[in-house]
Design a protein around this motif. Sequence first.
Motif, PDB file in Angstrom:
ATOM      1  N   ASN A   1       0.865  -1.188   0.000  1.00 50.47           N
ATOM      2  CA  ASN A   1       0.000   0.000   0.000  1.00 50.47           C
ATOM      3  C   ASN A   1       0.899   1.236   0.000  1.00 50.47           C
ATOM      4  OD1 ASN A   1       0.728   0.482   2.806  1.00 50.47           O
ATOM      5  ND2 ASN A   1      -0.714  -1.160   3.327  1.00 50.47           N
ATOM      6  N   ASP A   2       0.339   2.387   0.354  1.00 49.11           N
ATOM      7  CA  ASP A   2       1.091   3.642   0.262  1.00 49.11           C
ATOM      8  C   ASP A   2       2.303   3.707   1.187  1.00 49.11           C
ATOM      9  OD1 ASP A   2      -0.631   4.581  -1.636  1.00 49.11           O
ATOM     10  OD2 ASP A   2      -1.891   5.688  -0.234  1.00 49.11           O
ATOM     11  N   THR A   3       2.300   2.890   2.243  1.00 48.12           N
ATOM     12  CA  THR A   3       3.384   3.009   3.218  1.00 48.12           C
ATOM     13  C   THR A   3       4.075   1.687   3.561  1.00 48.12           C
ATOM     14  OG1 THR A   3       1.815   2.766   5.065  1.00 48.12           O
ATOM     15  CG2 THR A   3       2.304   5.014   4.315  1.00 48.12           C
ATOM     16  N   THR A   4       3.640   0.581   2.970  1.00 47.33           N
ATOM     17  CA  THR A   4       4.156  -0.726   3.399  1.00 47.33           C
ATOM     18  C   THR A   4       4.770  -1.506   2.247  1.00 47.33           C
ATOM     19  OG1 THR A   4       2.426  -0.846   5.095  1.00 47.33           O
ATOM     20  CG2 THR A   4       3.584  -2.888   4.566  1.00 47.33           C
ATOM     21  N   LEU A   5       5.940  -2.084   2.512  1.00 48.92           N
ATOM     22  CA  LEU A   5       6.633  -2.962   1.572  1.00 48.92           C
ATOM     23  C   LEU A   5       6.692  -4.370   2.155  1.00 48.92           C
ATOM     24  CD1 LEU A   5       9.693  -0.814   0.468  1.00 48.92           C
ATOM     25  CD2 LEU A   5       8.070  -1.857  -1.102  1.00 48.92           C
ATOM     26  N   TYR A   6       6.379  -5.357   1.328  1.00 49.24           N
ATOM     27  CA  TYR A   6       6.495  -6.762   1.735  1.00 49.24           C
ATOM     28  C   TYR A   6       7.792  -7.324   1.150  1.00 49.24           C
ATOM     29  CZ  TYR A   6       5.764 -11.833   1.469  1.00 49.24           C
ATOM     30  OH  TYR A   6       5.915 -13.193   1.544  1.00 49.24           O
ATOM     31  N   LEU A   7       8.634  -7.922   1.997  1.00 51.34           N
ATOM     32  CA  LEU A   7       9.914  -8.476   1.564  1.00 51.34           C
ATOM     33  C   LEU A   7       9.899  -9.990   1.738  1.00 51.34           C
ATOM     34  CD1 LEU A   7      12.332  -5.972   3.364  1.00 51.34           C
ATOM     35  CD2 LEU A   7      11.338  -5.776   1.090  1.00 51.34           C
ATOM     36  N   HIS A   8      10.496 -10.688   0.780  1.00 50.78           N
ATOM     37  CA  HIS A   8      10.546 -12.151   0.867  1.00 50.78           C
ATOM     38  C   HIS A   8      11.820 -12.655   0.207  1.00 50.78           C
ATOM     39  CE1 HIS A   8       9.422 -16.299  -0.720  1.00 50.78           C
ATOM     40  NE2 HIS A   8       9.493 -16.431   0.583  1.00 50.78           N
ATOM     41  N   GLU A   9      12.481 -13.581   0.898  1.00 49.23           N
ATOM     42  CA  GLU A   9      13.674 -14.219   0.338  1.00 49.23           C
ATOM     43  C   GLU A   9      13.627 -15.710   0.647  1.00 49.23           C
ATOM     44  OE1 GLU A   9      18.558 -13.794   0.251  1.00 49.23           O
ATOM     45  OE2 GLU A   9      17.430 -12.843   1.868  1.00 49.23           O
ATOM     46  N   GLU A  10      13.792 -16.528  -0.372  1.00 52.40           N
ATOM     47  CA  GLU A  10      13.877 -17.978  -0.189  1.00 52.40           C
ATOM     48  C   GLU A  10      15.061 -18.476  -1.009  1.00 52.40           C
ATOM     49  OE1 GLU A  10      11.146 -22.036  -0.421  1.00 52.40           O
ATOM     50  OE2 GLU A  10      10.296 -20.093  -0.961  1.00 52.40           O
ATOM     51  N   THR A  11      16.060 -19.024  -0.328  1.00 49.93           N
ATOM     52  CA  THR A  11      17.292 -19.358  -1.017  1.00 49.93           C
ATOM     53  C   THR A  11      18.066 -20.434  -0.254  1.00 49.93           C
ATOM     54  OG1 THR A  11      19.403 -18.473  -1.798  1.00 49.93           O
ATOM     55  CG2 THR A  11      18.488 -17.482   0.173  1.00 49.93           C
ATOM     56  N   SER A  12      18.936 -21.127  -0.970  1.00 51.92           N
ATOM     57  CA  SER A  12      19.842 -22.091  -0.342  1.00 51.92           C
ATOM     58  C   SER A  12      21.192 -21.451  -0.025  1.00 51.92           C
ATOM     59  CB  SER A  12      20.075 -23.287  -1.280  1.00 51.92           C
ATOM     60  OG  SER A  12      18.879 -23.954  -1.554  1.00 51.92           O
ATOM     61  N   TYR A  13      21.394 -20.226  -0.465  1.00 57.76           N
ATOM     62  CA  TYR A  13      22.688 -19.563  -0.288  1.00 57.76           C
ATOM     63  C   TYR A  13      22.490 -18.235   0.436  1.00 57.76           C
ATOM     64  CZ  TYR A  13      23.773 -23.019  -3.799  1.00 57.76           C
ATOM     65  OH  TYR A  13      23.907 -24.197  -4.469  1.00 57.76           O
ATOM     66  N   TRP A  14      21.869 -18.302   1.596  1.00 63.23           N
ATOM     67  CA  TRP A  14      21.511 -17.104   2.346  1.00 63.23           C
ATOM     68  C   TRP A  14      22.716 -16.488   3.032  1.00 63.23           C
ATOM     69  CZ3 TRP A  14      20.753 -16.103   7.807  1.00 63.23           C
ATOM     70  CH2 TRP A  14      20.061 -14.903   8.055  1.00 63.23           C
ATOM     71  N   ASN A  15      22.800 -15.164   2.970  1.00 63.57           N
ATOM     72  CA  ASN A  15      23.881 -14.430   3.613  1.00 63.57           C
ATOM     73  C   ASN A  15      23.251 -13.372   4.518  1.00 63.57           C
ATOM     74  OD1 ASN A  15      25.938 -12.474   4.177  1.00 63.57           O
ATOM     75  ND2 ASN A  15      27.144 -13.340   2.512  1.00 63.57           N
ATOM     76  N   GLU A  16      23.352 -13.564   5.818  1.00 66.62           N
ATOM     77  CA  GLU A  16      22.707 -12.647   6.762  1.00 66.62           C
ATOM     78  C   GLU A  16      23.244 -11.227   6.635  1.00 66.62           C
ATOM     79  OE1 GLU A  16      21.503 -12.472  11.481  1.00 66.62           O
ATOM     80  OE2 GLU A  16      23.404 -13.380  10.914  1.00 66.62           O
TER      81      GLU A  16
END
Length: 253
Positions: A43-58
């Motif tokens: 919406n005007d103020t919200t972003l949805y983030l998603h990551e799905e991976t086998s090579y995740w780097n914190e």
Amino acid sequence: MGAIVNVEGTVTVKEKDMVAYVSGLISGQVSSKDMNLTYEIENDTTLYLHEETSYWNESDLLDILNMILPYIKEGELDYVDEDHSHLKYLYNTEDNKWEVLTGKLVYAKPDKTDDMGKDEDKTLTVEDLLYFTGGNTKVEIIGVELIGNDHYLWKGTVDDYNFTFPPYGHQKVEHVTVMNGTNLLKLYINISPFSTKEQIEIENIKKYFHFCAFPDDGADKLYRRYGKKTEEYVQKHSLEDLDDLIAETREVE
């Protein structure tokens, strides 16, 4: 890291006109770091983030989260891997920084309650429950729609159950019945409308079927069955296999 890692959550910006700018900042970082991170403007103020991976780097994820600190007023992302390790990234408004919270999965009966009422976060999923059930146990997974109609979604024994791509494994168990005098376990799950986030993911899966004949409701049925593992399932199976699965699903229902 070889295990599949899933991170998802939302950030809320301070002003409406900041959403596009923040998404642009994230886009640049994702490209430069070659991350499998997606982002959608809810919406005007919200972003949805998603990551799905086998090579995740914190550190890559934290680089992005720290970069957008000047522009956000709320933020919360959950992390889980195949070993059920949990982390939560929570934006601390007082200190203007991200806190990393750790936790462990605590199993409880579906009717577990606390002083505030039912604790939905502690409800077992289908996969969780079957993981601790004897292999010869017969199982029926039954979907309960909002209008009250029940239909069978999956039948077999625990030994037949595919824990790599667990059918309806991500669904929360609402009710459990053990039939008297038998080794039959009935698991009831709610069939509720897809959320906005789920609809976005389903539309993304449909890209695999743009140039081939596939049932209009095929992606929906696959997602209902496999949840966030649907895209990986589609990538590893032929169109013929997927057609057979959809036909089988209709027969069961």
